[in-house]
Write a protein that holds these residues in place. Structure first.
Motif, PDB file in Angstrom:
ATOM      1  N   GLU A 302       0.802  -1.222   0.000  1.00 19.96           N
ATOM      2  CA  GLU A 302       0.000   0.000   0.000  1.00 19.96           C
ATOM      3  C   GLU A 302       0.840   1.279   0.000  1.00 19.96           C
ATOM      4  N   THR A 303       1.814   1.364   0.884  1.00 23.20           N
ATOM      5  CA  THR A 303       2.638   2.581   0.985  1.00 23.20           C
ATOM      6  C   THR A 303       3.345   2.867  -0.330  1.00 23.20           C
ATOM      7  N   GLU A 304       3.854   1.822  -0.953  1.00 27.31           N
ATOM      8  CA  GLU A 304       4.516   1.964  -2.256  1.00 27.31           C
ATOM      9  C   GLU A 304       3.524   2.424  -3.323  1.00 27.31           C
ATOM     10  N   GLN A 307       2.805   6.070  -3.006  1.00 25.75           N
ATOM     11  CA  GLN A 307       3.951   6.768  -3.604  1.00 25.75           C
ATOM     12  C   GLN A 307       3.839   6.778  -5.128  1.00 25.75           C
ATOM     13  N   GLN A 333       1.488  11.051   2.230  1.00 23.24           N
ATOM     14  CA  GLN A 333       1.319   9.804   2.974  1.00 23.24           C
ATOM     15  C   GLN A 333       0.540  10.037   4.270  1.00 23.24           C
ATOM     16  N   GLU A 337      -2.864   8.364   5.514  1.00 25.82           N
ATOM     17  CA  GLU A 337      -2.947   7.612   6.767  1.00 25.82           C
ATOM     18  C   GLU A 337      -4.068   8.112   7.664  1.00 25.82           C
ATOM     19  N   ARG A 340      -7.440   6.421   7.277  1.00 17.63           N
ATOM     20  CA  ARG A 340      -7.377   4.971   7.389  1.00 17.63           C
ATOM     21  C   ARG A 340      -8.696   4.362   7.866  1.00 17.63           C
TER      22      ARG A 340
END
Length: 407
Positions: A302-304, A307, A333, A337, A340
């Motif tokens: 997810e984080t990638e 990005q 980011q 978050e 969420r």
């Protein structure tokens, strides 16, 4: 079965205007349903077939998609009226999407952003759209869900969609601020509050069947129900620090269509169904898409993927000569978050519906009502082993981040 108003004269007038051919003559008109029961709760889609002769004498056999609202006596009709989803989508196809497409075309982007609208008839609240099937657009498998290649194509498409809307808003500041304020989680509206509360109760029922999950999370989930829609609404809220744009609002596997090369690799993607397009943060689309549509190993990246979308959006805005303030990747980011909580609702209540393979009745009311048939359908959604694994994975993460506590 065609509506009584959809005559050969009606479609002939529409086609003459669309093709700019006053000599066009319709020869034959007929129709078939375009979706099966349970595939589309928001509207009724019919594939209409038209044989016509153009002014130059050539005869063409074409198909189009007639899109109408659900019948007024359908249980969900009142909800969709409250959220004004039909007029919003008419406006999208008639005004907003053509303007966004033009912005992208002017900058050299060639991928389609929309199916062309043959006619947008506001008096009947219907649209007739080009049929994407002959152009070799098709849906990916909603049950298998999306691999990395399919996922990145959608993120690239969303970057163009979000960027074009940002530029459109700069050019016409009043256009997107009024009809695009409501979302699934909007305050002051009741319809989806009942739906999500019912879905969430079904989710809690499943958790209670698992002693280990219930002992750790059952009480926290029960506490969430009272404030469910307020917590969800906060995840869509924006302030002056947030990047803001028009989001698709319902971006998941069935609402995007792909073209494939001869080897079966996806090459382009096109969004459909804009009833819930909303002015908010672009990461709202990311949460919805990630929580509904990605294979498990892709969701873990997810984080990638945030990005990836960030840089695609940034590059697109640079090509479009955007002059405003753009957040850093770190800020973006953080914006992702802090929303969420959407994962609490969407991943645990929406996704089981979206990958459902069972044989219980998928009527809309069975999604959330505590009737015998409703409970039977809802409980069957959680028989999916992959859904069970995802719940076991996501609940500890959400708890560790504090999203299962009152806030």
């Amino acid at each position: 079965m065609l509506p009584i108003w959809l005559t050969e004269d009606y479609i002939q007038t529409a086609l003459r205007a669309f093709y700019k051919d006053d000599q066009l003559q319709v020869i034959k008109l007929w129709a078939k349903p375009a979706t099966e029961k349970g595939e589309n709760f928001v509207g009724v889609m019919t594939r209409i077939y038209v044989d016509f002769e153009s002014g130059d004498g050539s005869v063409k056999n074409m198909s189009y998609i007639l899109k109408q609202g659900v019948p007024s006596d359908a249980p969900q009709a009142k909800i969709f009226k409250e959220y004004d989803v039909y007029n919003r989508e008419l406006e999208m196809y008639d005004v907003v999407l053509p303007k966004m497409s033009q912005i992208l075309e002017e900058a050299g982007f060639t991928d389609k952003l929309m199916a062309k609208a043959i006619i947008v008839d506001r008096s009947r609240t219907i649209m007739i759209l080009e049929d994407l099937a002959p152009l070799r657009y098709t849906n990916a498998d909603r049950v298998k869900q999306l691999d990395l290649t399919h996922t990145k194509l959608v993120l690239d498409m969303l970057a163009k969609f979000h960027a074009a809307a940002i530029i459109l808003n700069q050019r016409e500041p009043d256009l997107l601020r009024h009809n695009y304020a409501s979302h699934f989680f909007s305050r002051g509206k009741e319809g989806y509050g009942e739906v999500f509360a019912g879905l969430f109760r079904a989710f809690i029922r499943y958790v209670k069947t698992k002693p280990d999950l219930n002992s750790r999370y059952g009480a926290k989930l029960e506490n969430i129900v009272t404030n469910l829609m307020d917590y969800a609404a906060r995840s869509v809220d924006v302030d002056e620090k947030d990047l803001q744009t028009l989001v698709h609002g319902d971006c998941w596997t069935t609402n995007v269509m792909y073209q494939y090369d001869d080897e079966g690799n996806p090459t382009t993607v096109l969004p459909i169904d804009f009833q819930f397009s909303t002015w908010t943060s672009p990461v709202v689309d990311l949460h919805y898409f990630f929580s509904t549509s990605l294979q498990t190993d892709i969701k873990e990246r997810e984080t990638e993927l945030v990005q990836y979308h960030y840089y695609a959006l940034k590059r697109t805005l640079e090509v479009l000569n955007f002059k405003g303030v753009f957040p850093s990747l770190f800020e973006y980011q953080l914006q992702f978050e802090k929303r969420r909580f959407q994962s609490v609702i969407i991943a645990n209540t929406f996704q089981p519906i979206m990958v459902y393979e069972g044989c219980e009745d998928p009527d809309f009311v069975n999604l959330y009502q505590d009737t015998p048939s409703g409970i039977k359908f809802q409980d069957s959604m959680y028989e999916n082993k992959e859904i069970q694994r995802r719940i076991e994975t996501i609940l500890p993460i959400l708890d560790a981040k504090g999203f299962l506590d009152a806030h």
